[in-house]
Design a protein around this motif. Structure first.
Motif, mmCIF file in Angstrom:
data_model
loop_
_atom_site.group_PDB
_atom_site.id
_atom_site.type_symbol
_atom_site.label_atom_id
_atom_site.label_comp_id
_atom_site.label_asym_id
_atom_site.label_seq_id
_atom_site.Cartn_x
_atom_site.Cartn_y
_atom_site.Cartn_z
ATOM 1 N N SER A 1 0.837 -1.211 0.000
ATOM 2 C CA SER A 1 0.000 0.000 0.000
ATOM 3 C C SER A 1 0.865 1.251 0.000
ATOM 4 C CB SER A 1 -0.904 0.000 1.242
ATOM 5 O OG SER A 1 -1.757 -1.123 1.253
ATOM 6 N N LEU A 2 1.987 1.183 0.706
ATOM 7 C CA LEU A 2 2.874 2.338 0.793
ATOM 8 C C LEU A 2 3.473 2.676 -0.574
ATOM 9 C CD1 LEU A 2 4.258 4.297 2.863
ATOM 10 C CD2 LEU A 2 6.146 2.665 2.922
ATOM 11 N N LEU A 3 3.794 1.637 -1.347
ATOM 12 C CA LEU A 3 4.486 1.843 -2.628
ATOM 13 C C LEU A 3 3.567 1.559 -3.814
ATOM 14 C CD1 LEU A 3 7.851 0.070 -1.661
ATOM 15 C CD2 LEU A 3 7.284 2.491 -1.489
ATOM 16 N N ASN B 1 10.835 7.235 0.305
ATOM 17 C CA ASN B 1 10.925 8.424 1.166
ATOM 18 C C ASN B 1 9.810 9.424 0.843
ATOM 19 O OD1 ASN B 1 12.251 8.813 -1.306
ATOM 20 N ND2 ASN B 1 13.457 10.495 -0.498
ATOM 21 N N MET B 2 9.432 9.506 -0.442
ATOM 22 C CA MET B 2 8.340 10.397 -0.832
ATOM 23 C C MET B 2 6.997 9.866 -0.315
ATOM 24 S SD MET B 2 9.970 12.714 -2.312
ATOM 25 C CE MET B 2 11.498 13.036 -3.199
ATOM 26 N N ALA B 3 6.826 8.539 -0.363
ATOM 27 C CA ALA B 3 5.586 7.938 0.128
ATOM 28 C C ALA B 3 5.418 8.183 1.619
ATOM 29 C CB ALA B 3 5.587 6.442 -0.176
ATOM 30 N N LEU B 4 6.511 8.081 2.360
ATOM 31 C CA LEU B 4 6.451 8.338 3.796
ATOM 32 C C LEU B 4 6.123 9.800 4.083
ATOM 33 C CD1 LEU B 4 9.495 6.228 5.039
ATOM 34 C CD2 LEU B 4 7.089 5.786 5.533
ATOM 35 N N ILE C 1 4.706 2.086 11.085
ATOM 36 C CA ILE C 1 5.267 0.735 11.131
ATOM 37 C C ILE C 1 4.849 0.013 9.859
ATOM 38 C CG2 ILE C 1 5.286 -1.462 12.375
ATOM 39 C CD1 ILE C 1 4.630 0.152 14.913
ATOM 40 N N VAL C 2 5.838 -0.464 9.111
ATOM 41 C CA VAL C 2 5.589 -1.107 7.825
ATOM 42 C C VAL C 2 5.424 -2.607 8.034
ATOM 43 C CG1 VAL C 2 6.503 -1.512 5.516
ATOM 44 C CG2 VAL C 2 6.889 0.680 6.636
ATOM 45 N N MET C 3 4.448 -3.188 7.353
ATOM 46 C CA MET C 3 4.227 -4.636 7.406
ATOM 47 C C MET C 3 4.544 -5.228 6.039
ATOM 48 S SD MET C 3 0.609 -4.661 9.516
ATOM 49 C CE MET C 3 -0.227 -3.729 8.219
ATOM 50 N N ALA C 4 5.159 -6.422 6.034
ATOM 51 C CA ALA C 4 5.558 -7.018 4.755
ATOM 52 C C ALA C 4 5.610 -8.534 4.860
ATOM 53 C CB ALA C 4 6.926 -6.484 4.326
ATOM 54 N N ASP C 5 5.369 -9.189 3.714
ATOM 55 C CA ASP C 5 5.632 -10.620 3.622
ATOM 56 C C ASP C 5 7.135 -10.827 3.495
ATOM 57 O OD1 ASP C 5 2.893 -11.360 3.653
ATOM 58 O OD2 ASP C 5 2.736 -10.750 1.540
#
Length: 465
Positions: free
Chosen positions: A53-55, A62-65, A78-82
């Protein structure tokens, strides 16, 4: 009660976080990030977001954040990832995200990171209180820190600033001791009086007394008129004595007299001149060791060391690297008329693995060079010094040289490490061979031999900073 928001396309992920968290937490969930999120949903303490979702729009991390923070300014992200997207999550952390979790999320990991967010929020609340109650607006960009060590240092500054107590700033070269001295003065009762800075190590021994205490006409060859010293010029205000450990024994005696009696005599003069100055001294040396060696008066050291403040090295406050980098980018955008918007996550990752022997000053110089060389909007690895990028990146990311015999490949790595280690060490010791050898745990002869092997010259490190 803390408010948390989960942004994920998978409803099961939201449900699992809700099941694992304390029931006292207020949790809401969304499937996408939208700029039209209601105002009451933006006041969250913690934001969990899937890296996909972030990307989602192929936006640099850095722009997405930054986009997220523009809508959730107080949130720890806090980023979640597989497992297969862990690299993207690490890039997000390097770009400023608070941390990351991997699916399936475990309760122990979730509790740990939520507790870290809570402690961080307490720290920032304390800092915000200090801002509201103490720091002037011009100083806010300097006191904004995620480092507990720096937070503690700023707390000490707040305690001592309004007094006339003598302060001794200690820390490595380039940590910002001069800036800290100015902060103390700017928040003291003397803020409207002079702030006089003296770099004691940069003044020839024969002129130190004249510079500090002034001289009378005819007191020595070339003294064609009376001159006021730095102490007289600082009357009513603050004098900052940088590199105090370099002054001679005769100057030390006069400094001791000024601190004790609040009077001075110009060189060649006989009259006592009263002075009202607040003294802030700074050093990158071990003053206790200098006293042991008889190079510095112990009684003067005690007078200067009334309120010591240690400024941590940059490697001890890596949490501040992204913020400091962005601040320097803004600074140089104004000076160089550039429009740099950020820094590549890979570069930030390298920054965190670098020792920063020159500390904040070295970071500032590196960012300035990159801003001049960069042709795009994001500072890329190619815009940074090859020694910084290659040395730090090659060991981790470069392919192994399997076309060479193991012995030769190993020696290449050892040589690169030795040269970097010796360069950093000599830089810290400012080319003093005895000190560098002692820190390295080798003899001066062995050190000289290694320096010759790697073509390192002592003269390149003397007063380098």
């Amino acid at each position: 009660m803390r408010k948390m928001l989960v942004i994920t396309r998978d409803g099961n992920h939201s449900k699992r976080i809700g099941d694992l968290l304390d029931r006292n937490e207020e949790i809401s969930a969304r499937t996408t990030f939208e700029s039209s999120i209601p105002e009451n949903d933006r006041e969250v303490d913690t934001l969990f977001v899937d890296v996909e979702s972030l990307l989602s729009n192929n936006t640099p991390v850095n722009m997405a954040l930054k986009e997220m923070w523009s809508h959730f300014p107080s949130a720890a992200i806090i980023v979640m990832a597989d497992e297969e997207h862990t690299t993207d999550a690490v890039d997000a952390v390097n770009a400023g995200a608070f941390g990351y979790l991997t699916h399936p999320i475990q309760k122990e990991e979730l509790d740990l990171i939520v507790d870290r967010v809570r402690k961080s929020n307490v720290l920032h609340s304390e800092l915000n209180y200090l801002r509201d109650q103490f720091w002037d607006e011009d100083s806010l960009k300097y006191v904004d820190t995620r480092s507990k060590a720096m937070h503690d240092a700023f707390a000490k500054i707040r305690q001592v600033a309004s007094t006339r107590t003598t302060v001794l700033l200690t820390g490595e070269t380039g940590t910002g001791k001069s800036l800290i001295a100015k902060l103390i003065h700017a928040h003291s009762n003397r803020r409207n009086k002079p702030f006089i800075s003296v770099h004691c190590g940069a003044i020839p021994d024969t002129l130190v007394e004249s510079e500090l205490f002034g001289h009378e006409k005819g007191s020595f060859t070339g003294a064609i008129r009376r001159k006021l010293g730095k102490f007289e010029l600082a009357h009513g205000g603050t004098i900052f004595l940088d590199e105090i450990g370099t002054v001679s024994q005769s100057v030390q005696v006069k400094l001791l007299n000024i601190i004790q009696e609040r009077i001075l005599q110009r060189v060649g003069g006989e009259n006592d001149i009263p002075v009202d100055v607040r003294i802030i001294a700074a050093t990158n040396e071990d003053m206790g060791q200098l006293c042991e060696e008889g190079k510095f008066r112990r009684d003067l050291f005690y007078r200067l060391n009334v309120f010591p403040i240690r400024i941590p090295a940059l490697r001890e406050r890596q949490e501040d690297l992204p913020r400091l980098s962005e601040e320097f980018i803004r600074q140089f955008n104004g000076q160089l008329n550039t429009e740099i918007k950020g820094i590549h996550p890979h570069v930030l990752n390298i920054f965190k693995g670098y020792d920063w022997p020159g500390n904040v000053r070295e970071l500032e110089n590196v960012i300035e060079r990159a801003c001049i060389l960069e042709t795009g909007e994001v500072l890329q690895p190619d815009s940074f010094p090859p020694d910084l990028i290659d040395t730090q990146g090659e060991v981790v990311t470069a392919p192994v040289k399997t076309d060479l015999p193991l012995k030769e490949a190993r020696q290449i790595t050892i040589d690169k490490f030795e040269k970097q280690y010796l360069s950093s060490l000599l830089d810290q010791c400012q080319g003093i061979i005895k000190n560098a050898a002692q820190k390295a745990g080798i003899t001066t002869r062995q050190l000289n031999k290694l320096m010759n092997r790697h073509q390192l010259h002592r003269s390149d490190f003397i007063n380098k900073n």
